[in-house]
Design an enzyme around this catalytic site. Structure first.
Site, PDB file in Angstrom:
ATOM      1  N   HIS A  51       0.882  -1.175   0.000  1.00 56.88           N
ATOM      2  CA  HIS A  51       0.000   0.000   0.000  1.00 56.88           C
ATOM      3  C   HIS A  51       0.920   1.226   0.000  1.00 56.88           C
ATOM      4  O   HIS A  51       2.048   1.151   0.506  1.00 56.88           O
ATOM      5  CB  HIS A  51      -0.831   0.125   1.276  1.00 56.88           C
ATOM      6  CG  HIS A  51      -1.673  -1.055   1.622  1.00 56.88           C
ATOM      7  ND1 HIS A  51      -1.163  -2.187   2.196  1.00 56.88           N
ATOM      8  CD2 HIS A  51      -3.006  -1.247   1.520  1.00 56.88           C
ATOM      9  CE1 HIS A  51      -2.158  -3.044   2.429  1.00 56.88           C
ATOM     10  NE2 HIS A  51      -3.286  -2.508   2.020  1.00 56.88           N
TER      11      HIS A  51
ATOM     12  N   ASP B  64       2.585   1.983   3.311  1.00 63.52           N
ATOM     13  CA  ASP B  64       3.575   1.013   3.814  1.00 63.52           C
ATOM     14  C   ASP B  64       4.987   1.460   3.467  1.00 63.52           C
ATOM     15  O   ASP B  64       5.918   1.233   4.237  1.00 63.52           O
ATOM     16  CB  ASP B  64       3.405  -0.382   3.183  1.00 63.52           C
ATOM     17  CG  ASP B  64       2.016  -0.939   3.352  1.00 63.52           C
ATOM     18  OD1 ASP B  64       1.340  -0.551   4.319  1.00 63.52           O
ATOM     19  OD2 ASP B  64       1.615  -1.751   2.498  1.00 63.52           O
TER      20      ASP B  64
END
Ligand code: MN
EC number: 5.3.1.5
Length: 441
Positions: A99, A102
């Site tokens: 993501h 992240d």
């Protein structure tokens, strides 16, 4: 600097090896049918669980010992990229997924968030020039920040819809830049808590508008990765709109999106929806919509999404059975959306966990391949439905029968005779094939 100095490259040593840091069944070079294990399984490391997750839960703080924790913000983000590519190489894994949040911390403004992302994507791009590990998919996190409290594309607040669109636009640009094979939509907060404050029709229409805009933008920038929807019935939202494959498929068909999407199916999401993993794979497969897999498993004693590394060989076998029948996953792969348990806090547990998952799916692949080759279930199923290949059954299938004809036929029938479904016998055969593969040492 090495982040996992005590770990060598994980090699295939075969089923008799006693080395815990070796593959016993996953041999990337080994051919199963016409493809190698590496080509069949297309394993992927999930950035969030492996490089971000700290082991915290509602009742306790993080437990994970992670060498990059000594740094903060952008320095930590850079250290995580270095650690990630070290782990990818040592596991010899062909793909990873992330993501946006992240890989880089959110800034105070969207512009600053973009800058942070650009810095880290530059670095990842540099690593990818010499690494064999490619990007299976990326996605935008549209659920953690408080702005997404009421959802993203289904938020009651149009400003949030716009902000979410900007994040996905940036995500698609990153996908294009890094050569992602897919782009995933998981709507963790796209649903409702109570109908008393919810315009369900507008929310569903808006979700479809959002996805159409994403399809248009991908086309505009020439991103040709596969779009994937990831169904989940609940958690964090009480009722999530992408409940399961059947529900999400009806949504896609209703809004004319079915040609642009396939499904990313997660084992633990299937069980939360009251289905088996293989049920969700089967529903997607028979509609030509099976795209990719989030490979994990849940705990039947718990009612939430535990994201455990997959070790249940029945589950990996029946999953691979569907995947092989599908002719593989195409651009998709088996992404370990799985985290080590809170008590497994040492860095090397990340390796034990991935080895466990990779070996379990390698066994599943071998068993499923043999079951298909020997037509164990296919032959039984063919025989079981034989009545549709001749006589009145054939007329039903070919559209040559109507209720008049069927009534006429039924009126002259004597006693109807059924045959046993032989469930227990078939389960014994499944056991036998599993034992045969595991005992091949
Ligand atoms: Mn999950």
């Amino acid at each position: 600097m090495a982040y996992f100095p005590n770990i060598e490259t994980i090699a295939y040593e075969g089923p008799t090896s006693k080395n815990p840091l070796a593959f016993k069944f996953y041999n990337p070079e080994e051919k199963v049918g016409d493809k190698t294990m590496e080509e069949h399984l297309r394993f992927s490391v999930a950035y969030w669980h492996t490089f971000v997750g700290d082991g915290s839960d509602q009742f306790g703080v993080g437990t994970m010992i992670r060498p990059w924790k000594q740094y903060s913000e952008m320095d930590s983000a850079k250290a995580r990229v270095e650690a990630a590519f070290e782990l990818f190489e040592k596991l010899n894994v062909p793909f990873f997924c992330f993501h946006d949040v992240d890989i880089a911390p959110e800034g105070d403004t969207l512009k600053e968030t973009y800058q942070n992302l650009d810095t880290i994507v530059d670095m990842i791009e540099e690593y990818m020039k010499t690494s064999k590990t490619k990007l299976l998919w990326n996605t935008a996190n549209l659920f953690t920040h408080p702005r997404f409290v009421h959802g993203a594309a289904t938020s009651c607040n149009a400003d949030v819809f716009a902000y979410a669109a900007a994040k996905v636009k940036k995500g698609l640009e990153i996908a294009k830049r890094l050569g992602a094979e897919n782009y995933v939509f998981w709507g963790g907060r796209e649903g409702y808590e109570t109908l008393l404050n919810t315009d369900m029709k507008l929310e569903l229409d808006n979700l479809a508008r959002f996805l159409h805009m994403a399809v248009d933008y991908a086309k505009e920038i020439g991103f040709d990765g596969q779009f994937l929807i990831e169904p989940k019935p609940k958690e964090p939202t009480k009722h999530q709109y992408d409940f399961d494959v059947a529900t999400a498929l009806a949504f896609l068909q209703t809004y004319g999106l079915q040609d642009h999407f396939k499904f990313n199916i997660e084992a633990n999401h299937a069980t939360l929806a009251g289905h088996t993993f293989e049920h969700e794979l089967r529903v997607a497969r028979i509609h030509g919509m099976l795209g990719s897999v989030d490979a994990n498993q849940g705990d039947t004693l718990l009612g939430w999404d535990t994201d455990e590394f997959p070790t249940d060989l029945y589950s990996t076998t029946l999953a691979m059975y569907e995947i092989l029948q599908n002719g593989g996953l195409g651009k998709g792969g088996l992404n370990f959306d799985a985290k080590v348990r809170r008590g497994s806090f040492e860095p090397e547990d990340l390796f034990y966990a991935h080895i466990a998952g990779m070996d379990s799916f390698a066994i599943g692949l071998k068993v499923a391949h043999r079951l298909i080759e020997d037509r164990v279930f296919d032959a039984f199923i063919e025989e079981r439905y034989k009545s549709y290949t001749e006589g009145i059954g054939r007329e039903i299938v070919e559209g040559a029968a109507d209720f008049h004809k069927l009534e006429e036929y039924a009126l002259q029938l004597g006693d109807i005779r059924n045959q046993s479904g032989r469930q227990e016998r078939l389960k014994t055969l499944l056991n036998q094939y599993l034992l045969d593969v595991c005992a091949a040492r």
